[in-house]
Design a protein around this motif. Sequence first.
Motif, PDB file in Angstrom:
ATOM      1  N   ASP A 277      65.627  93.349  15.662  1.00  0.00           N
ATOM      2  CA  ASP A 277      66.520  92.768  16.667  1.00  0.00           C
ATOM      3  C   ASP A 277      65.976  93.015  18.075  1.00  0.00           C
ATOM      4  N   ALA A 278      66.102  92.016  18.922  1.00  0.00           N
ATOM      5  CA  ALA A 278      65.614  92.124  20.294  1.00  0.00           C
ATOM      6  C   ALA A 278      66.643  92.745  21.234  1.00  0.00           C
ATOM      7  N   ALA A 279      67.832  93.032  20.746  1.00  0.00           N
ATOM      8  CA  ALA A 279      68.880  93.639  21.583  1.00  0.00           C
ATOM      9  C   ALA A 279      69.850  94.377  20.678  1.00  0.00           C
ATOM     10  N   GLN A 280      70.792  95.069  21.304  1.00  0.00           N
ATOM     11  CA  GLN A 280      71.855  95.745  20.567  1.00  0.00           C
ATOM     12  C   GLN A 280      73.202  95.219  21.059  1.00  0.00           C
ATOM     13  N   ILE A 281      74.229  95.428  20.247  1.00  0.00           N
ATOM     14  CA  ILE A 281      75.557  94.924  20.577  1.00  0.00           C
ATOM     15  C   ILE A 281      76.011  95.436  21.942  1.00  0.00           C
ATOM     16  N   LYS A 282      75.734  96.689  22.259  1.00  0.00           N
ATOM     17  CA  LYS A 282      76.184  97.266  23.525  1.00  0.00           C
ATOM     18  C   LYS A 282      75.656  96.492  24.721  1.00  0.00           C
ATOM     19  N   ASP A 283      74.536  95.798  24.555  1.00  0.00           N
ATOM     20  CA  ASP A 283      73.953  95.027  25.652  1.00  0.00           C
ATOM     21  C   ASP A 283      74.798  93.811  26.002  1.00  0.00           C
ATOM     22  N   TYR A 284      75.645  93.368  25.081  1.00  0.00           N
ATOM     23  CA  TYR A 284      76.439  92.151  25.291  1.00  0.00           C
ATOM     24  C   TYR A 284      77.936  92.406  25.110  1.00  0.00           C
ATOM     25  N   TYR A 285      78.331  93.645  25.262  1.00  0.00           N
ATOM     26  CA  TYR A 285      79.727  94.053  25.019  1.00  0.00           C
ATOM     27  C   TYR A 285      80.388  94.401  26.344  1.00  0.00           C
ATOM     28  N   ILE A 286      81.535  93.805  26.621  1.00  0.00           N
ATOM     29  CA  ILE A 286      82.319  94.097  27.813  1.00  0.00           C
ATOM     30  C   ILE A 286      83.765  94.285  27.378  1.00  0.00           C
ATOM     31  N   MET A 287      84.524  95.022  28.147  1.00  0.00           N
ATOM     32  CA  MET A 287      85.935  95.226  27.806  1.00  0.00           C
ATOM     33  C   MET A 287      86.836  94.524  28.816  1.00  0.00           C
ATOM     34  N   ALA A 288      87.996  94.099  28.354  1.00  0.00           N
ATOM     35  CA  ALA A 288      89.056  93.586  29.215  1.00  0.00           C
ATOM     36  C   ALA A 288      90.373  94.060  28.625  1.00  0.00           C
ATOM     37  N   ASN A 289      91.386  94.170  29.461  1.00  0.00           N
ATOM     38  CA  ASN A 289      92.677  94.617  28.941  1.00  0.00           C
ATOM     39  C   ASN A 289      93.256  93.549  28.011  1.00  0.00           C
ATOM     40  N   GLY A 290      93.433  93.944  26.753  1.00  0.00           N
ATOM     41  CA  GLY A 290      94.016  93.037  25.771  1.00  0.00           C
ATOM     42  C   GLY A 290      95.241  93.642  25.118  1.00  0.00           C
ATOM     43  N   THR A 291      95.797  94.659  25.747  1.00  0.00           N
ATOM     44  CA  THR A 291      96.928  95.390  25.173  1.00  0.00           C
ATOM     45  C   THR A 291      98.233  94.977  25.856  1.00  0.00           C
ATOM     46  N   ALA A 292      99.208  94.606  25.044  1.00  0.00           N
ATOM     47  CA  ALA A 292     100.551  94.257  25.529  1.00  0.00           C
ATOM     48  C   ALA A 292     100.512  93.164  26.582  1.00  0.00           C
ATOM     49  N   ILE A 293      99.903  92.028  26.223  1.00  0.00           N
ATOM     50  CA  ILE A 293      99.843  90.895  27.144  1.00  0.00           C
ATOM     51  C   ILE A 293     100.940  89.897  26.776  1.00  0.00           C
ATOM     52  N   THR A 294     101.737  89.554  27.748  1.00  0.00           N
ATOM     53  CA  THR A 294     102.774  88.533  27.561  1.00  0.00           C
ATOM     54  C   THR A 294     102.222  87.211  28.057  1.00  0.00           C
ATOM     55  N   SER A 295     102.198  86.230  27.164  1.00  0.00           N
ATOM     56  CA  SER A 295     101.620  84.933  27.496  1.00  0.00           C
ATOM     57  C   SER A 295     102.431  83.835  26.817  1.00  0.00           C
ATOM     58  N   THR A 296     101.977  82.625  26.990  1.00  0.00           N
ATOM     59  CA  THR A 296     102.685  81.438  26.526  1.00  0.00           C
ATOM     60  C   THR A 296     102.834  81.416  25.002  1.00  0.00           C
ATOM     61  N   ALA A 297     103.934  80.853  24.530  1.00  0.00           N
ATOM     62  CA  ALA A 297     104.231  80.762  23.101  1.00  0.00           C
ATOM     63  C   ALA A 297     104.464  79.310  22.716  1.00  0.00           C
ATOM     64  N   GLU A 298     104.317  79.020  21.421  1.00  0.00           N
ATOM     65  CA  GLU A 298     104.426  77.640  20.959  1.00  0.00           C
ATOM     66  C   GLU A 298     105.847  77.090  21.050  1.00  0.00           C
ATOM     67  N   ASN A 299     106.846  77.956  21.220  1.00  0.00           N
ATOM     68  CA  ASN A 299     108.226  77.486  21.359  1.00  0.00           C
ATOM     69  C   ASN A 299     108.592  77.161  22.799  1.00  0.00           C
ATOM     70  N   GLY A 300     107.613  77.225  23.700  1.00  0.00           N
ATOM     71  CA  GLY A 300     107.859  76.935  25.104  1.00  0.00           C
ATOM     72  C   GLY A 300     108.192  78.159  25.912  1.00  0.00           C
ATOM     73  N   GLY A 301     108.341  79.300  25.264  1.00  0.00           N
ATOM     74  CA  GLY A 301     108.648  80.543  25.964  1.00  0.00           C
ATOM     75  C   GLY A 301     107.425  81.412  26.092  1.00  0.00           C
ATOM     76  N   TYR A 302     107.634  82.739  25.937  1.00  0.00           N
ATOM     77  CA  TYR A 302     106.552  83.689  26.110  1.00  0.00           C
ATOM     78  C   TYR A 302     106.639  84.738  25.012  1.00  0.00           C
ATOM     79  N   VAL A 303     105.494  85.294  24.636  1.00  0.00           N
ATOM     80  CA  VAL A 303     105.454  86.279  23.581  1.00  0.00           C
ATOM     81  C   VAL A 303     104.409  87.326  23.945  1.00  0.00           C
ATOM     82  N   THR A 304     104.621  88.563  23.491  1.00  0.00           N
ATOM     83  CA  THR A 304     103.695  89.659  23.792  1.00  0.00           C
ATOM     84  C   THR A 304     102.845  89.975  22.573  1.00  0.00           C
ATOM     85  N   MET A 305     101.552  90.032  22.769  1.00  0.00           N
ATOM     86  CA  MET A 305     100.617  90.349  21.693  1.00  0.00           C
ATOM     87  C   MET A 305      99.542  91.297  22.225  1.00  0.00           C
TER      88      MET A 305
END
Length: 1009
Positions: free
Chosen positions: A631-659
């Motif tokens: 392999d010419a690289a390792q996973i850590k070379d292309y790995y970044i973090m973002a907050n994905g915990t307890a995000i409230t966003s749009t839901a298919e019922n027209g409201g919002y849901v937390t995932m």
Amino acid sequence: MLSKSFTTVLLASTTALAACGGGGGGGGGTPGTTPITITNLGSVNTSGISSGFASVIQQVSQDGMVDAKETVEVFEWVNANSNIDTAELAKYNVDINGTTYTLKQAWNMLKGYKALYYDGKEGFWSALVDSGEYNDENDTFVELKQLAQNDDPNFAEAIGKGEKTVEQFKDEKGIVKKPVSPPVVEEPVEPKPPVVEDPVEEEPVEDTPVVEEPVEETPVEETPVEETPVEEEPVVEEPVEEVISVVSEETRTEAEYWLRLDKVSLSEEILNTDVESVQEGDYLVTYRVTTFVTPETHTHVYATDTYTTTTYSDNSVVEELTLQALRYRDPVTKYPTATQRVERLEIARDSTGKKQDDYVEESDHADMGTRTPGYVADAGHYQTDEFAYISNKQLSVSNFDVAYSRGWTGKGSTIVIADTGAYTGHADLDGNIKHTKDFTGTGVATSSNHGTHVAGIAGAEKNGVGMHGAAFDANLAIAKVSGGSSYSFSNAIKAASWGKSLGSAAINVSAEMNYDSAFRKSIVKQAEGVYYSTHWYYGEHGYNGAVNEAVKWKAALGDEQVLVKAAGNAGYDYSAGMNQMATATDANGNLILDGQMIIVGNYDKNNDMINGSSNKAGTVCTTMQNGVCIDAAQIKDYYIMANGTAITSTAENGGYVTMSGTSMAAPVVTGAVAVLHQMWPHMKGKHLVQLVLVTGNKDIAGYDENVHGQGLLDMDTATRPVGATGIPTTGRTNGGVSAVAGGANVAGVAASQMQALTSVMVLDSFERDFYIDLGDMTQDVDTRTASVAEQMGAINYFAGYMNKDQHVTVPFAVTENSNLEVGVGESTGHYLGNSFTGTLGTTTDSNTVYANYNYTNGGFYAQAGIGYTDVNFDMNNSMMVSADNVVSTTATAGYEFAPKEGHTMGFAVSQPVTVESAKFTYRVPTSRTLDGNVNTKLQTVDFRNSDREIDLGTYYKFDITKTGIKEVDTVTNMLGIQGNVKAFAELRNKIDSVSEIEKRGGINLNLRF
């Protein structure tokens, strides 16, 4: 493998036709009758059909997939009805997964799928039906997964028609078969030559005839004599050893295989040079940071072995290696991190210098990224309820508000959300969704909760309602690739190709595969954060053939589009599966995806740590060959973090849901790519990836690159200059750049003269353009070489600039009271005391020709001079293109008299050497174009003195023996002291562009005993 829409519609339609004698749908008739009416069957109702395959169809559940029992029944029914009249089927159309086929085509497809998935694998399916569980360590299971990943309906149809074979499918699609265990190669044994024994000569046994004497027979009565039997000695024959001879010889050449990796260390070289500015107290200190590395050439060696098998007459067989042909792949130069060393050299210390924060963008160019109209240059303006809806932290922790305040909101960028679809009527999405495409045939909004949530995180509108996405002005392209129960990576590839046609900046894939037990059991930890698989297939081809999948994705992505992918929520210390596409490497040692992929982990801002469920940044080697990871690289070379915990966003019922999950973290990064693409639309996909990665925030608790990769997404840093900023030195943005360094030490140059250098484009490490003011790169210096008042009379101002051993003067008498002094000389590193370095050019030397006219009459004296200087510059790595000759002048007038014997007093006014003209021409980068061309403009700067320095001076000198004081003169004469006293005072006016007047004075006492 098979979807309901395929099996239900196809088989129901086929069954109906068979049950009704070919008349179902109203398009019946005698086969071969013309014209044929084509009827689209659509979905056929099978409730009234009791014969044929109807019972099988009615058992199909509504979960969207065909289970094992159903699969077996389907294929067995196909076996039982293999002679169906396909000519009749040609009269009807049927829709399968949104594509219209004739029923004949569909039937042949099904036959082809049977040949691929079922024929020869009946035992696997039977065991699966009987046990209700599948054995994911079974080699048939691995083959079925490969077949499914390379699904090709057209090829399946060709197999069903008998035009192609299953083996051809496997060869063309690169289906890997489990290798046969290699034979044990014994140490070659030299065949023993047959033993030739010496013949044993047997002594011939001669029968000696017995000559009997004739006996005269007298008739007598004989007494019977008992004969004693003579026992013969058995003849023991010596065994004769069999002669062993060669019966046959056969040679066999094996397939080429990887043998070893040859490494050769080269001489140390400079990897890169950067300029770094650090605030140290009241000073901005600039360092040149040079990174050295010892390169290595890596040469992969492959071998082809030829064996000779010898069969002997005694049926023994000996195999030996008789030839090994080696092939050396072209060497690839690597730059191992372990060999790097860094040197730092201070090159400037400035109390008023510019920090990197002082870089500002000029007004937007028509062909560059345009900032969002009406943006507010205050990050606080964007910290609204939508920004932090309920308890959302994904935008604040990554400083999106700062990017917004710089005018970058994702406007004009398109991103693809490849997921379960989306509810397009949602109040926070309806304005931004510009494109939709259903790759499942189930409807974009059906079972779309996951996809609706992901779409909102990436690009929900900023409209005062609910929440807004990371790129709230971006265009969303919704690709429904999954019906909800499972994710289709094959459909996602189609979505990427669709995105390429739309000019998409990124495609979001919030999905990852479950790793089967065969893969998990095969994982071996090699070092901290480094693993490999011993599985025969996964170890060399990546999980589920990630290497081959990367090839498909690269074709679909093109060069501009970025694949942003969730790391997965299994909590592993590594991110494998389809994440391995990021490190998949071709035979030439290059990344197949060319760096166009980002893997996103889930950061938990609530606890300031990576979420425990997130897969980490450890790497599982994608291609392990003979114990070496290529392999010419390792996973850590292309790995970044973002907050994905307890995000409230749009839901298919027209409201919002937390995932929560990496599925939620990935669209934050996808939105970030959209924002950066707006800012820099010229950047290639791989450069956008690197911009995200190198600007990651590593200032997090317990940072470990094997866990956290490149850190936490930081949009503040990502929208600033990154790495070394420099002046482009070629006509292309991907050409060389020269660090902004050095300056000009010149006398009396006004700021107005530097107007041409107040908006110079510099490029950062990602070819992004920023604009800086080089007008402050000049430093006023005092270039006067002498003082008329201090020297007490007219002087040759030019002489002081010349190298002592490279200066010649020749006087010419003009009149009794005047002469012309002509001189020529060379100066090293400057001209007339002025010097340049770095970006504005570097002064190497100069040659000056001058003439001074000198006049004296009684106590009056005067001088006027003019000079012409040819300046030589090193113009490498600078903007300079040419330099005209420098013209300079000087003038002096004075009067002196003797108030008494031995005393002299004088007054003088003088103009030291003044540069009248010093015109230097620069090629100034002014902007860049989308296709990477640098626009420049030739600008001439005249580094002449903006004002003339005028010096007013007076002086007084006297002989120490003639002070006029009798007592003093007596003592000095008695002691034999000689010498003089000199005193001067002067006013200097317009020394530089800022100072007005300088006052100087001094007394000099010279005594000789």
